[in-house]
Design a protein around this motif. Structure first.
Motif, PDB file in Angstrom:
ATOM      1  N   LEU A  88       7.669  -5.804  -6.891  1.00 36.42           N
ATOM      2  CA  LEU A  88       8.112  -6.674  -5.820  1.00 36.42           C
ATOM      3  C   LEU A  88       8.682  -5.814  -4.693  1.00 36.42           C
ATOM      4  N   ASP A  89       8.903  -6.406  -3.535  1.00 43.01           N
ATOM      5  CA  ASP A  89       9.323  -5.640  -2.356  1.00 43.01           C
ATOM      6  C   ASP A  89       8.366  -4.471  -2.126  1.00 43.01           C
ATOM      7  N   GLY A  90       7.083  -4.775  -2.221  1.00 40.05           N
ATOM      8  CA  GLY A  90       6.073  -3.729  -2.099  1.00 40.05           C
ATOM      9  C   GLY A  90       6.067  -3.024  -0.762  1.00 40.05           C
ATOM     10  N   ASP A  91       6.669  -3.623   0.260  1.00 43.06           N
ATOM     11  CA  ASP A  91       6.720  -2.990   1.575  1.00 43.06           C
ATOM     12  C   ASP A  91       7.316  -1.591   1.494  1.00 43.06           C
ATOM     13  N   TYR A  92       8.332  -1.429   0.648  1.00 42.01           N
ATOM     14  CA  TYR A  92       8.983  -0.120   0.538  1.00 42.01           C
ATOM     15  C   TYR A  92       9.054   0.424  -0.881  1.00 42.01           C
ATOM     16  N   LEU A  93       8.849  -0.435  -1.889  1.00 38.46           N
ATOM     17  CA  LEU A  93       8.940   0.043  -3.277  1.00 38.46           C
ATOM     18  C   LEU A  93       7.602   0.524  -3.826  1.00 38.46           C
ATOM     19  N   PHE A  94       6.503   0.047  -3.250  1.00 43.30           N
ATOM     20  CA  PHE A  94       5.203   0.399  -3.813  1.00 43.30           C
ATOM     21  C   PHE A  94       4.946   1.900  -3.793  1.00 43.30           C
ATOM     22  N   GLU A  95       5.155   2.538  -2.660  1.00 42.13           N
ATOM     23  CA  GLU A  95       4.824   3.961  -2.539  1.00 42.13           C
ATOM     24  C   GLU A  95       5.592   4.835  -3.527  1.00 42.13           C
ATOM     25  N   PRO A  96       6.924   4.661  -3.664  1.00 41.56           N
ATOM     26  CA  PRO A  96       7.597   5.494  -4.664  1.00 41.56           C
ATOM     27  C   PRO A  96       7.151   5.217  -6.096  1.00 41.56           C
ATOM     28  N   PHE A  97       6.829   3.971  -6.411  1.00 47.13           N
ATOM     29  CA  PHE A  97       6.331   3.676  -7.756  1.00 47.13           C
ATOM     30  C   PHE A  97       4.942   4.265  -7.956  1.00 47.13           C
ATOM     31  N   ALA A  98       4.068   4.078  -6.951  1.00 51.90           N
ATOM     32  CA  ALA A  98       2.710   4.605  -7.066  1.00 51.90           C
ATOM     33  C   ALA A  98       2.729   6.118  -7.187  1.00 51.90           C
TER      34      ALA A  98
ATOM     35  N   VAL B 250      -7.116  -3.558 -17.015  1.00 58.81           N
ATOM     36  CA  VAL B 250      -5.692  -3.441 -17.323  1.00 58.81           C
ATOM     37  C   VAL B 250      -5.418  -3.965 -18.728  1.00 58.81           C
ATOM     38  N   SER B 251      -4.395  -3.413 -19.342  1.00 62.21           N
ATOM     39  CA  SER B 251      -4.004  -3.820 -20.693  1.00 62.21           C
ATOM     40  C   SER B 251      -2.953  -4.928 -20.610  1.00 62.21           C
ATOM     41  N   ASN B 252      -2.521  -5.393 -21.756  1.00 58.57           N
ATOM     42  CA  ASN B 252      -1.478  -6.418 -21.814  1.00 58.57           C
ATOM     43  C   ASN B 252      -0.079  -5.826 -21.698  1.00 58.57           C
ATOM     44  N   PHE B 253       0.009  -4.494 -21.591  1.00 54.01           N
ATOM     45  CA  PHE B 253       1.320  -3.885 -21.405  1.00 54.01           C
ATOM     46  C   PHE B 253       1.635  -3.894 -19.913  1.00 54.01           C
ATOM     47  N   ARG B 254       2.549  -4.776 -19.533  1.00 51.05           N
ATOM     48  CA  ARG B 254       2.856  -4.969 -18.125  1.00 51.05           C
ATOM     49  C   ARG B 254       4.319  -4.644 -17.839  1.00 51.05           C
ATOM     50  N   ILE B 255       4.527  -4.028 -16.698  1.00 52.89           N
ATOM     51  CA  ILE B 255       5.862  -3.667 -16.219  1.00 52.89           C
ATOM     52  C   ILE B 255       6.096  -4.405 -14.915  1.00 52.89           C
ATOM     53  N   VAL B 256       7.316  -4.881 -14.690  1.00 53.29           N
ATOM     54  CA  VAL B 256       7.666  -5.509 -13.424  1.00 53.29           C
ATOM     55  C   VAL B 256       8.931  -4.849 -12.893  1.00 53.29           C
ATOM     56  N   ALA B 257       9.002  -4.673 -11.581  1.00 52.62           N
ATOM     57  CA  ALA B 257      10.128  -3.953 -10.988  1.00 52.62           C
ATOM     58  C   ALA B 257      10.567  -4.609  -9.694  1.00 52.62           C
ATOM     59  N   GLY B 258      11.869  -4.477  -9.404  1.00 58.12           N
ATOM     60  CA  GLY B 258      12.400  -5.010  -8.158  1.00 58.12           C
ATOM     61  C   GLY B 258      13.691  -4.322  -7.772  1.00 58.12           C
ATOM     62  N   HIS B 259      14.167  -4.611  -6.564  1.00 56.19           N
ATOM     63  CA  HIS B 259      15.366  -3.994  -5.992  1.00 56.19           C
ATOM     64  C   HIS B 259      16.256  -5.086  -5.414  1.00 56.19           C
ATOM     65  N   ASP B 260      17.510  -5.054  -5.695  1.00 55.20           N
ATOM     66  CA  ASP B 260      18.558  -6.033  -5.380  1.00 55.20           C
ATOM     67  C   ASP B 260      18.084  -7.468  -5.621  1.00 55.20           C
ATOM     68  N   LEU B 261      17.754  -8.277  -4.620  1.00 58.26           N
ATOM     69  CA  LEU B 261      17.381  -9.672  -4.872  1.00 58.26           C
ATOM     70  C   LEU B 261      16.130  -9.791  -5.736  1.00 58.26           C
ATOM     71  N   SER B 262      15.146  -8.946  -5.498  1.00 58.75           N
ATOM     72  CA  SER B 262      13.927  -9.029  -6.307  1.00 58.75           C
ATOM     73  C   SER B 262      14.165  -8.521  -7.725  1.00 58.75           C
ATOM     74  N   ALA B 263      15.144  -7.617  -7.896  1.00 61.57           N
ATOM     75  CA  ALA B 263      15.497  -7.165  -9.243  1.00 61.57           C
ATOM     76  C   ALA B 263      16.139  -8.291 -10.034  1.00 61.57           C
ATOM     77  N   ASN B 264      16.921  -9.112  -9.368  1.00 68.23           N
ATOM     78  CA  ASN B 264      17.467 -10.288 -10.032  1.00 68.23           C
ATOM     79  C   ASN B 264      16.346 -11.246 -10.415  1.00 68.23           C
ATOM     80  N   PHE B 265      15.386 -11.435  -9.507  1.00 69.41           N
ATOM     81  CA  PHE B 265      14.324 -12.426  -9.701  1.00 69.41           C
ATOM     82  C   PHE B 265      13.483 -12.134 -10.928  1.00 69.41           C
ATOM     83  N   ILE B 266      13.203 -10.868 -11.203  1.00 68.51           N
ATOM     84  CA  ILE B 266      12.307 -10.567 -12.317  1.00 68.51           C
ATOM     85  C   ILE B 266      12.915 -10.951 -13.657  1.00 68.51           C
TER      86      ILE B 266
END
Length: 379
Positions: free
Chosen positions: A58-68, A132-148
């Protein structure tokens, strides 16, 4: 009928690099278009049957690149499996996407739609498009971290790992998460990070969150917490991402010195049986097979020689021939087995045959020639 339109595909570096796709997604649940960023593994081949973990950011605008970047880097060194990383841009929709009811503190209105969008539209689409496999990870920061966190409360959570970077926790979230994690029956990772200079209000609640969760006794829950010294609300992201991925894929990693000393050398059934168990555990735990890596073969061979375990050497030579028929690995470890059995003729034959095969990361012609000359000197 949702419409999927590809805008642009960027290849980072050469064709050998990870593929990053920038793509609009027309969502029926949201009633509007969303922008996605998708990174495929290096050398991704849709015809290959290999399956990859899925990381939803989530918050891919700024979180995607560091995760990728971190996923690609760690996979390059074999520290984690190659993964498909999907970022959801939320710059213009963040407030409504992450909305929760101020009385029951669960997603409502646009927030409920966004919750369903991820589980009922986005993930099925990614699964239909990529391996993709069934092993899924979800990530977020502040509000999106709460949401997950809300995905924990489904009867059968669709994610196996949760990465919460400085979560802006909703009221009652801590007690709800504690109760839910206590009852999970599937191995689940739950990572939380804050920092010395994090936003004061958030940090106080995160510390309280941790004080409740660190008492968890459910063996199925793998909980990790970090409070990074000298970091703030934004810089903790750069520290938390590699730490979280490192913890999530700790079982997947190649055998290191500590694992070799504490487990490989001392495993009651022998080092080869430990290797079999390690890879069976990886398949069971993550839901996909890992090809045996040369580092682990070397570790088992070293332990077998040290423990004078001829059965382990025999089984290891068979595995090497089966998994690496075109590599010097197969010839080297088969030769090692026969040399240990004092069958120098067959050892010499295998070492010599290896000269026609492909070198590996650790075995080249010079190593084989050293073995060949050593045996000839004995004769």
């Amino acid at each position: 009928m949702q419409k999927i339109t590809f805008l642009l595909v960027f290849l980072i570096g050469t064709s050998m690099g990870a593929q990053v796709i920038y793509q609009p997604f027309d969502s029926e649940k949201l009633g509007e278009r969303r922008e996605l960023k998708i990174q495929l593994p290096r050398n991704y081949n849709p015809e290959d049957k290999s399956q990859y973990p899925l990381i939803i950011v989530l918050d891919g605008d700024y979180l995607f690149e560091p995760f990728a970047g971190n996923a690609d880097y760690q996979a390059y060194w074999g520290e984690m499996p190659k993964a498909v990383v999907v970022g959801i841009n939320q710059k213009n929709s963040r407030e409504k996407d992450l909305f929760y009811d101020k009385e029951i503190f669960f997603p409502a209105h646009e927030g409920a739609s966004f919750f369903e969008f991820i589980g009922m539209e986005l993930i099925p689409y990614i699964e239909s498009k990529y391996n993709v496999s069934n092993f899924r990870i979800v990530a977020g920061h502040d509000l999106s971290a709460n949401f997950i966190n809300y995905y924990l409360f489904k009867d059968y959570p669709i994610f196996r790992a949760f990465i919460l970077l400085s979560p802006d926790l909703a009221p009652e979230m801590t007690i709800r998460v504690q109760e839910r994690l206590s009852t999970l029956k599937t191995d689940t990772f739950y990572y939380v990070a804050t920092a010395e200079n994090d936003i004061v209000d958030l940090k106080e609640r995160i510390i309280g969150h941790n004080s409740q969760l660190e008492a968890l006794s459910n063996p199925k829950v793998h909980y990790k917490y970090d409070n990074f010294e000298g970091a703030d609300h934004y810089s903790l992201v750069g520290m938390g991402i590699p730490k979280a991925l490192n913890d999530i894929f700790s079982l997947y990693k190649p055998i290191n010195r500590q694992e070799y000393t504490d487990h490989v050398l001392t495993y009651p059934e022998g080092p080869f049986k430990y290797l079999e168990k390690k890879y069976a555990d990886i398949k069971f735990f993550y839901g996909f097979e890992k090809k045996v890596v040369e580092n682990d073969i070397r570790a088992v061979a070293s332990a077998a020689l040290r423990n004078d375990d001829r059965d382990a050497l025999r089984d290891l030579s068979r595995l090497a021939r089966r998994e690496f028929p075109e590599s010097m690995i197969s010839a080297y470890y088969t030769g090692m087995y026969f040399e240990n059995e004092n069958n120098l003729k067959r050892a010499l034959h295998n070492y010599q045959s290896g000269l026609l095969l492909n070198a590996s990361d650790f075995i080249d012609k010079d190593m084989l020639l050293d073995k060949i000359y050593s045996i000839k000197d004995k004769n």
